[in-house]
Write an enzyme that holds these catalytic residues in place. Sequence first.
Site, PDB file in Angstrom:
ATOM      1  N   SER A  60       0.799  -1.238   0.000  1.00  0.00           N
ATOM      2  CA  SER A  60       0.000   0.000   0.000  1.00  0.00           C
ATOM      3  C   SER A  60       0.827   1.281   0.000  1.00  0.00           C
ATOM      4  O   SER A  60       0.252   2.364  -0.151  1.00  0.00           O
ATOM      5  CB  SER A  60      -0.944   0.015   1.196  1.00  0.00           C
ATOM      6  OG  SER A  60      -2.090  -0.719   0.881  1.00  0.00           O
ATOM      7  N   LYS A  63       0.205   3.536  -2.813  1.00  0.00           N
ATOM      8  CA  LYS A  63      -1.053   4.298  -2.960  1.00  0.00           C
ATOM      9  C   LYS A  63      -0.843   5.819  -3.049  1.00  0.00           C
ATOM     10  O   LYS A  63      -1.479   6.476  -3.878  1.00  0.00           O
ATOM     11  CB  LYS A  63      -2.048   3.932  -1.862  1.00  0.00           C
ATOM     12  CG  LYS A  63      -2.661   2.546  -2.091  1.00  0.00           C
ATOM     13  CD  LYS A  63      -3.499   2.097  -0.914  1.00  0.00           C
ATOM     14  CE  LYS A  63      -4.141   0.736  -1.204  1.00  0.00           C
ATOM     15  NZ  LYS A  63      -4.522   0.026   0.006  1.00  0.00           N
ATOM     16  N   TYR A 188      -2.723  -2.188 -10.580  1.00  0.00           N
ATOM     17  CA  TYR A 188      -2.697  -2.066  -9.114  1.00  0.00           C
ATOM     18  C   TYR A 188      -1.791  -3.141  -8.480  1.00  0.00           C
ATOM     19  O   TYR A 188      -0.935  -2.835  -7.643  1.00  0.00           O
ATOM     20  CB  TYR A 188      -4.134  -2.165  -8.583  1.00  0.00           C
ATOM     21  CG  TYR A 188      -4.220  -2.235  -7.082  1.00  0.00           C
ATOM     22  CD1 TYR A 188      -3.999  -1.106  -6.294  1.00  0.00           C
ATOM     23  CD2 TYR A 188      -4.500  -3.435  -6.436  1.00  0.00           C
ATOM     24  CE1 TYR A 188      -4.061  -1.175  -4.900  1.00  0.00           C
ATOM     25  CE2 TYR A 188      -4.560  -3.521  -5.051  1.00  0.00           C
ATOM     26  CZ  TYR A 188      -4.346  -2.388  -4.291  1.00  0.00           C
ATOM     27  OH  TYR A 188      -4.389  -2.457  -2.927  1.00  0.00           O
ATOM     28  N   TYR A 240      -4.110   3.056   7.814  1.00  0.00           N
ATOM     29  CA  TYR A 240      -5.295   2.204   7.929  1.00  0.00           C
ATOM     30  C   TYR A 240      -6.249   2.770   8.983  1.00  0.00           C
ATOM     31  O   TYR A 240      -6.283   3.980   9.198  1.00  0.00           O
ATOM     32  CB  TYR A 240      -4.899   0.752   8.271  1.00  0.00           C
ATOM     33  CG  TYR A 240      -3.927   0.141   7.290  1.00  0.00           C
ATOM     34  CD1 TYR A 240      -4.244   0.047   5.942  1.00  0.00           C
ATOM     35  CD2 TYR A 240      -2.701  -0.351   7.702  1.00  0.00           C
ATOM     36  CE1 TYR A 240      -3.362  -0.533   5.035  1.00  0.00           C
ATOM     37  CE2 TYR A 240      -1.823  -0.935   6.801  1.00  0.00           C
ATOM     38  CZ  TYR A 240      -2.154  -1.015   5.476  1.00  0.00           C
ATOM     39  OH  TYR A 240      -1.291  -1.586   4.590  1.00  0.00           O
ATOM     40  N   VAL A 258       1.290  -3.764   3.783  1.00  0.00           N
ATOM     41  CA  VAL A 258       1.330  -5.078   4.424  1.00  0.00           C
ATOM     42  C   VAL A 258       2.638  -5.844   4.165  1.00  0.00           C
ATOM     43  O   VAL A 258       2.866  -6.895   4.747  1.00  0.00           O
ATOM     44  CB  VAL A 258       0.107  -5.958   4.064  1.00  0.00           C
ATOM     45  CG1 VAL A 258      -1.176  -5.361   4.599  1.00  0.00           C
ATOM     46  CG2 VAL A 258       0.021  -6.207   2.568  1.00  0.00           C
TER      47      VAL A 258
HETATM   48  N1  GLU Z   1      -1.561  -5.407  -2.310  1.00  0.00           N
HETATM   49  C1  GLU Z   1      -2.270  -5.350  -1.063  1.00  0.00           C
HETATM   50  C2  GLU Z   1      -3.743  -5.548  -1.272  1.00  0.00           C
HETATM   51  O1  GLU Z   1      -4.304  -4.982  -2.123  1.00  0.00           O
HETATM   52  C3  GLU Z   1      -1.974  -4.044  -0.431  1.00  0.00           C
HETATM   53  C4  GLU Z   1      -2.611  -3.927   0.901  1.00  0.00           C
HETATM   54  C5  GLU Z   1      -1.835  -3.096   1.846  1.00  0.00           C
HETATM   55  O2  GLU Z   1      -0.614  -3.029   1.860  1.00  0.00           O
HETATM   56  O3  GLU Z   1      -2.533  -2.479   2.646  1.00  0.00           O
HETATM   57  O4  GLU Z   1      -4.394  -6.256  -0.568  1.00  0.00           O
END
Ligand code: GLU
Length: 304
Positions: A60, A63, A188, A240, A258
């Site tokens: 993430s 993002k 993504y 989060y 994550v």
């Molecule tokens: N690639 C992970 C997913 O989409 C990223 C989630 C994350 O790092 O929060 O579930």
Amino acid sequence: MKTLLNKILKECRPYIKQGRLASYIPELLKADKKEFGICVVSADSMDFAGDYDKKFTMQSVIKPLILLMALMDNGEEPVRQLVGVESTGKPFDAFNYSDLALKREHINPMINTGAIALCSLIKGIDYRKRFDRLLELTRKLSGNPELEVDEQVYASEKLTGNKNRALAYMLKAYGMLEDNVEDVLDCYFRGCSIKASAVDLANIALVFANGGIDVKTGEYMFDKKYARYVNAVLMTCGMYDGSGEFALNVGVPAKSGVGGGIMAVVPGRMGIGLYSPALDSKGNSIAGIKALELLSRELDLSIF
Ligand code: GLU
């Protein structure tokens, strides 16, 4: 600074055993829980400790760069029209929307639904090209032309990412995504699978900390108003559903993934990159957060 960073890693290491590796992307279970690294970079110095050069997948942490690219390609209005900016208070991959229809107010750029939607605003003749531009931007901001995709993690996530598929189809069902779902998700998933180190994350954060200017080279990377946009969203939604606690205890814009990475932006001062793959129940690096709490206290980093 180096002594301080070593001391912080030593103090925070015991928290690692309370955390768990992310298991829903099978390949991430191969990480070594013991690894723990930090890098702090400012205009005129770089300090690091521990496994600062160990590569992990950004997950993430990509993002904010998806958001930035959508802003750079379209300006603010189309981005605001598609995805809101309110924190959801829910896990990053939640799809328990209580209203009858999914609306922009329900999502923000730091949850999966928002980031997937924003991939559709990245410009390019096809989604492979769009991803290549995202990778190019990530290389440029990190100053590391060697960043690449971890093909194993990418394949693992593509194979098992059915929750993200469900979220993307929900966007489509409610008229928020026109393009082919698998194409958008491919961009993504590849973005999440870019391999970087704590040093790379710190360098990216430093550009956001300095309003889009690479203070080391003086190069103008992007408009200051986009740095403000991204930093503001990171502050309220980046960690989060632990973003409120993080604002209180650390007090700077940040994004975790994550894969165990955290990128923290200290406006006007420094960029911080952290890596420790054992996560707390919300998906944040458990020792990484503790390290940032200590560092923030020691150096008075909170913007509040
Ligand atoms: N690639 C992970 C997913 O989409 C990223 C989630 C994350 O790092 O929060 O579930």
